[in-house]
Scaffold this active site. Sequence first.
Site: not given
Length: 329
Positions: A160, A243-244, A246, A248-249, A252, A254
């Site tokens: 990516e 996020h919490y 998230p 994936y840990y 990051h 958004h």
Amino acid sequence: MKMASEPPAAAAEALIPQFQLERLLNQDQAGRRIVLLGTIASKPAILLAERAAFATDTAHLSSFASSLENIKNLGANDIYNWFLASSTSTPDPASQPPDLKLNLIYPCGEQHVKKYSQQGMRMVTETPEIYRDYVRPFIQKKREEGRLNWVFNIIEGRTEQEDVIYREHGEEGFLLLPDLNWDRKTMTSLHLLGIVERRDVWSVRDLQRKHITWVKHMRQKLLDATVKLYPELEKDQLKLYVHYQPTYYHFHIHIVHVALEASGTQATGKALGLENIIGQLEMLQAKPAEVGDEAGMADVSLTYHLGEASELWTDVFQPLKTGRNREMK
């Protein structure tokens, strides 16, 4: 003999083909609904168009994947793939604009099945003690299972890289790239991700008051890079959140357009505004020096929602609720 009048339904249906577009009035629901202004027989008219719900009977679902046309891969990383496709066939498939955004997880695991299955939701409050004794070990276990390979592929430059919008290297480095769920063209549904390079910040819980300068720097650079690449946007048209819990840990951020409707993963109980997190860290910074630079988000209670099929609910919060405290597996 007097002719029978045209049935009302047929007369109404005949109006749509007569619609002459004047201009687009609005686009919302992440591009799934448009509002058009035009005329019918020289009289003003407004046409609202919204994508209909998918048919869920077995016959339609069985033929869904094979019926797609003009499939275009947007990217692939580890087990994750994403595409644009058309749901209707035309004599010239290449001229048909894509109307579907597809994500493919292959091969998927049981955790993916649980995550995407319809399930009841629960609100939980995670105290500092619950985080320390139960959730932190849970997060460590998940990280050790190797589910972050796709993130490390991006950070280490294996995948990516053509999508990276901005990058800073080093201990406090981070990069910015499009979220795989964005179609990369509809500005009102813009969704980017800021991913940190360091691996000691697993979630918002690892942010401490000593990180304030770094987090503020990231926020500014993420905003600057976004409006530079998309000059039609201004900084106050963007919102940043984490996020919490998230997905994936690996920490990051958004970055989305403010017009993107706050449902699902943006709703209260899932998303925490980055500015509010910075404010909480600043409050800790204002406390006496003896509190220490290690004071941070691990020292506050956080309330959020969980699906009843999630392991955090079945292995941590449900046993705590019923008094069946047990060791983490």
